[in-house]
Design a protein around this motif. Sequence first.
Motif, mmCIF file in Angstrom:
data_model
loop_
_atom_site.group_PDB
_atom_site.id
_atom_site.type_symbol
_atom_site.label_atom_id
_atom_site.label_comp_id
_atom_site.label_asym_id
_atom_site.label_seq_id
_atom_site.Cartn_x
_atom_site.Cartn_y
_atom_site.Cartn_z
ATOM 1 N N ILE A 150 1.017 -0.904 0.233
ATOM 2 C CA ILE A 150 -0.079 -0.066 -0.217
ATOM 3 C C ILE A 150 1.133 1.513 -0.253
ATOM 4 N N TRP A 151 0.158 1.807 -0.909
ATOM 5 C CA TRP A 151 1.317 3.436 -0.891
ATOM 6 C C TRP A 151 0.378 4.965 -0.716
ATOM 7 N N ASN A 152 1.179 5.860 -0.890
ATOM 8 C CA ASN A 152 0.172 6.962 -0.171
ATOM 9 C C ASN A 152 0.482 7.968 -2.003
ATOM 10 N N ARG A 153 1.352 6.812 -2.706
ATOM 11 C CA ARG A 153 1.498 7.883 -3.767
ATOM 12 C C ARG A 153 0.752 7.195 -5.058
ATOM 13 N N ALA A 154 0.296 7.932 -5.578
ATOM 14 C CA ALA A 154 0.383 6.659 -7.425
ATOM 15 C C ALA A 154 1.198 6.593 -7.984
ATOM 16 N N LEU A 155 1.457 5.719 -8.258
ATOM 17 C CA LEU A 155 2.999 4.754 -8.901
ATOM 18 C C LEU A 155 2.385 5.305 -10.446
ATOM 19 N N CYS A 156 2.969 5.275 -10.977
ATOM 20 C CA CYS A 156 2.910 5.538 -12.511
ATOM 21 C C CYS A 156 3.086 3.633 -13.363
ATOM 22 N N HIS A 157 3.171 3.842 -14.458
ATOM 23 C CA HIS A 157 2.622 3.021 -15.044
ATOM 24 C C HIS A 157 3.819 1.848 -15.313
ATOM 25 N N ALA A 158 5.173 2.488 -15.369
ATOM 26 C CA ALA A 158 6.829 1.978 -15.474
ATOM 27 C C ALA A 158 7.002 1.305 -14.169
ATOM 28 N N GLU A 159 6.214 2.300 -13.016
ATOM 29 C CA GLU A 159 6.419 1.524 -11.742
ATOM 30 C C GLU A 159 6.171 0.288 -11.044
ATOM 31 N N ILE A 160 4.191 0.157 -11.899
ATOM 32 C CA ILE A 160 3.199 -0.972 -11.380
ATOM 33 C C ILE A 160 4.511 -2.325 -12.456
ATOM 34 N N LYS A 161 4.737 -1.471 -13.281
ATOM 35 C CA LYS A 161 5.211 -3.132 -14.589
ATOM 36 C C LYS A 161 6.409 -3.028 -13.626
ATOM 37 N N HIS A 162 7.460 -2.742 -13.169
ATOM 38 C CA HIS A 162 8.862 -2.345 -12.281
ATOM 39 C C HIS A 162 7.965 -4.377 -10.863
ATOM 40 N N GLU A 167 11.219 -7.893 -6.625
ATOM 41 C CA GLU A 167 10.895 -7.859 -5.398
ATOM 42 C C GLU A 167 11.414 -6.578 -5.027
ATOM 43 N N LEU A 168 10.606 -6.097 -3.988
ATOM 44 C CA LEU A 168 10.633 -4.253 -2.916
ATOM 45 C C LEU A 168 12.271 -4.102 -1.964
ATOM 46 N N SER A 169 12.805 -3.806 -2.768
ATOM 47 C CA SER A 169 14.171 -3.462 -1.743
ATOM 48 C C SER A 169 13.438 -1.984 -0.748
ATOM 49 N N LEU A 170 13.814 -1.983 0.608
ATOM 50 C CA LEU A 170 13.385 -1.066 1.317
ATOM 51 C C LEU A 170 14.318 0.031 1.932
ATOM 52 N N PRO A 171 14.367 0.773 2.237
ATOM 53 C CA PRO A 171 13.178 1.718 2.454
ATOM 54 C C PRO A 171 12.304 2.444 0.673
ATOM 55 N N GLN A 172 11.546 2.221 0.439
ATOM 56 C CA GLN A 172 10.451 3.017 -0.854
ATOM 57 C C GLN A 172 9.883 4.238 -0.387
ATOM 58 N N ASN A 173 10.046 5.330 -1.762
ATOM 59 C CA ASN A 173 9.410 6.639 -1.038
ATOM 60 C C ASN A 173 7.896 6.389 -1.372
ATOM 61 N N GLY A 174 6.940 6.075 -0.881
ATOM 62 C CA GLY A 174 5.579 6.572 -0.157
ATOM 63 C C GLY A 174 5.026 4.907 0.233
ATOM 64 N N LEU A 175 5.772 4.232 0.500
ATOM 65 C CA LEU A 175 5.814 2.874 1.144
ATOM 66 C C LEU A 175 4.921 2.649 2.064
ATOM 67 N N VAL A 176 3.407 2.700 2.451
ATOM 68 C CA VAL A 176 2.996 2.651 3.641
ATOM 69 C C VAL A 176 3.209 1.535 4.669
ATOM 70 N N GLY A 177 2.465 0.099 3.967
ATOM 71 C CA GLY A 177 2.007 -0.587 3.686
ATOM 72 C C GLY A 177 2.694 -2.137 3.276
ATOM 73 N N TYR A 178 3.848 -2.713 3.596
ATOM 74 C CA TYR A 178 4.467 -4.219 2.957
ATOM 75 C C TYR A 178 3.864 -5.320 4.000
ATOM 76 N N TYR A 179 2.835 -6.285 3.278
ATOM 77 C CA TYR A 179 2.697 -7.512 4.249
ATOM 78 C C TYR A 179 3.270 -8.353 3.085
ATOM 79 N N GLN A 180 3.810 -9.110 3.982
ATOM 80 C CA GLN A 180 4.856 -10.501 2.865
ATOM 81 C C GLN A 180 4.044 -11.690 3.802
ATOM 82 N N PHE A 181 3.438 -12.779 3.374
ATOM 83 C CA PHE A 181 2.328 -13.716 3.808
ATOM 84 C C PHE A 181 3.779 -15.192 3.665
#
Length: 181
Positions: A150-162, A167-181
């Motif tokens: 969950i992000w507090n910003r609108a990701l652009c198409h390139a970010e969604i494709k990426h 897998e995300l490396s942390l920290p990420q700009n605007g990432l406010v929730g990251y839930y790995q199961f």
Amino acid sequence: HFDPTDGDVEFAEIDTPFYQFNKEMTVETWVNIQSTDIGAGLGQATYAVDNMTSNVWLIHFNNINSITFYCNDNGTWRAATDTAISPGWHHIAGVASADKLEFYLDGALRVTGTGISTGIVNNSASVINFGKDVRNGFRFCKAAFDEVRIWNRALCHAEIKHNYNAELSLPQNGLVGYYQF
């Protein structure tokens, strides 16, 4: 991954999620869609309350092959619905901005809707449910989820494709929730 498809009634709840959105947000996850999934599989609202002062956002499995991303624009649902989704594992993303709502499937933009005009509802009493409709206590969804972000910003198409292939490396700009199961 979080998997209630084994026949057990399972869900996960986040009790203190980020809730101070402005006019932008993004929700993305991997989901294993089953042919019988119906109901809000992911969402943020006051638990067991369904009204437009407490609902924040939902990812709703409408019926076979259809998913809607809803975002509450201070009392008005904004929605983007994809009606051509096959069962199986998919990366889905809902993006809300002042310009439009967007729904992505496997890194590709599938559908757009009306954007956020006044602001996303900020609900300090909200919780997030995975696998159960947060607005009530009895509707469950048997989809399996992994890597909910969950992000507090609108990701652009390139970010969604990426993000679809990484897998995300942390920290990420605007990432406010990251839930790995």
